[in-house]
Scaffold this active site. Structure first.
Site, mmCIF file in Angstrom:
data_model
loop_
_atom_site.group_PDB
_atom_site.id
_atom_site.type_symbol
_atom_site.label_atom_id
_atom_site.label_comp_id
_atom_site.label_asym_id
_atom_site.label_seq_id
_atom_site.Cartn_x
_atom_site.Cartn_y
_atom_site.Cartn_z
ATOM 1 C CG ASP A 89 4.260 11.691 -3.342
ATOM 2 O OD1 ASP A 89 3.466 12.512 -2.839
ATOM 3 O OD2 ASP A 89 4.542 10.616 -2.801
ATOM 4 N N GLY A 94 2.308 -0.264 -7.671
ATOM 5 C CA GLY A 94 3.148 0.305 -6.622
ATOM 6 C C GLY A 94 2.359 0.667 -5.380
#
Length: 377
Positions: free
Chosen positions: A179, A42
């Site tokens: 995140d 990713g």
């Protein structure tokens, strides 16, 4: 023209002892020898992620390489904030930080930072692209998001960037929030730029300087709607289009709500919009259960003061099958060093270098204790 040997050295620098170089998608990674078989999985605005095997633990891990963490003071502060938060947090629904390292040998040369965490099977955005979920799965996923949020919010932290790609899920439907680069402790004046626009609460776009933890609850409402329909609820092309799409569902706000908006320009803009009536959620989400619709209506309330907290949302009847107050922990007091300030890139390099060094010392100490316990047993 550089000699070929010099060019090779520039493209593939000689690594420090115990590290090796691998090129992935035209990016040079320099990682410890015990991380092998790196495979890109990713890429985002702030970093690239690879799957890898850890020969020390015999487990599969995810390694995140930050994109230019010292490009600016803002980038450096974001890297530090995420590192500090992940070090402090410990919860089943929040990604765990297993390792953090830099391949650079001293503080003056530090350019790259890597985080290592448990490898999860996929993120919600991947899952939404390939399958529709049944209501039991949706309940379990939303419950876990809120369970993680309750913990985050209890530490007086707002995530500010909840979206499907920041929510990891494994094959057992177990979920972790990812995140934390935009997360921060609440204060009296919160900055306006955060989060991917589609999942961003309207009060952020309306340029309020102060907002609360219910901005995250709005994002969860957007995610719940997407899990039910398989489509993004508010895919705005810009801020104005985003706000128009939101109000076409929630209806134009009343004067009581408008008084809460500190920006006169934003108030006048909304007053000049054509009047929009609130959509019927039963028609908009025809495939949803009455309980899911009721929770959506509450989480997607235009007025943040009338949205539930994460804790209150978990107590909603839609999530009754999973809600268990005895198994929904809150955070212990965290030392986030949120008052750390630095005026130069070099100062931030020193702060982050010290944070990485401290993490590695603690990990080494924990490993030594574990080895001693094994020997004693």
């Amino acid at each position: 023209m550089f000699p070929q040997t010099t060019m090779d050295h520039i493209l593939h620098p000689t690594p420090r002892e115990g590290y090796y170089v691998v090129e992935l998608n035209r990016s040079v990674w320099v990682v410890p020898n015990y991380y092998i078989n790196l495979t890109p999985i990713g890429t985002g605005a702030y970093g690239t992620v690879c799957a890898a095997e850890c020969t020390r633990s015999g487990t599969r891990v995810a390694i995140k390489k930050f994109n230019r963490p010292f490009q600016s003071i803002i980038h450096a502060r974001r890297t530090y904030r995420e590192l500090r938060l992940l070090r402090c947090m410990c919860h089943e629904n929040i990604i765990d930080l297993l390792d953090v390292f830099t391949p650079n040998e001293n503080v003056n040369d530090i350019e790259d930072v890597y985080f290592v965490s448990m490898l999860m099977g996929a993120d919600l955005s991947n899952i939404l692209k390939i399958q529709r979920l049944n209501d039991d799965h949706i309940q379990f996923l939303v419950y876990q998001i809120l369970r993680g949020l309750k913990y985050i919010h209890s530490a007086d932290i707002i995530h500010r960037d909840l979206k499907p790609s920041n929510i990891a899920v494994n094959e057992d439907c177990e979920l972790k929030i990812l995140d934390f680069g935009l997360a921060r402790q609440t204060d009296s004046e919160m900055t306006g730029y955060v989060a991917t626009r589609w999942y961003r609460a309207p009060e952020i776009m309306l340029n309020w300087m102060h907002y609360t933890q219910t901005v995250d609850v709005w994002s969860v409402g957007c995610i719940l709607a997407e899990l039910i329909t398989g489509k993004t609820l508010f895919p705005g092309s810009d801020h104005i289009d985003q706000l128009t799409r939101i109000m076409s569902v929630t209806g134009t706000p009343d004067e009581e709500f408008l008084k809460k908006i500190s920006s006169e320009e934003a108030r006048n803009y909304i007053r000049n919009l054509p009047k929009m009536t609130r959509r019927d959620f039963k028609r908009l989400f025809a495939q949803a259960t009455p309980q899911a619709i009721d929770l959506l209506e509450k989480m997607l309330h235009l007025d943040p003061d009338r949205r539930p907290t994460a804790k209150e949302a978990m107590e909603h009847e839609y999530l009754a099958a999973y809600h268990d107050e005895t198994d929904e922990p809150i955070a212990e007091e965290m030392d986030l060093n949120d008052d750390v300030r630095a005026d130069t890139i070099d100062e931030w390099k020193k702060i982050i270098w010290e944070e990485i060094s401290d993490f590695q010392k603690n990990v080494a100490f924990a490993d030594e204790e574990e080895d001693e316990e094994k020997m004693e047993s």
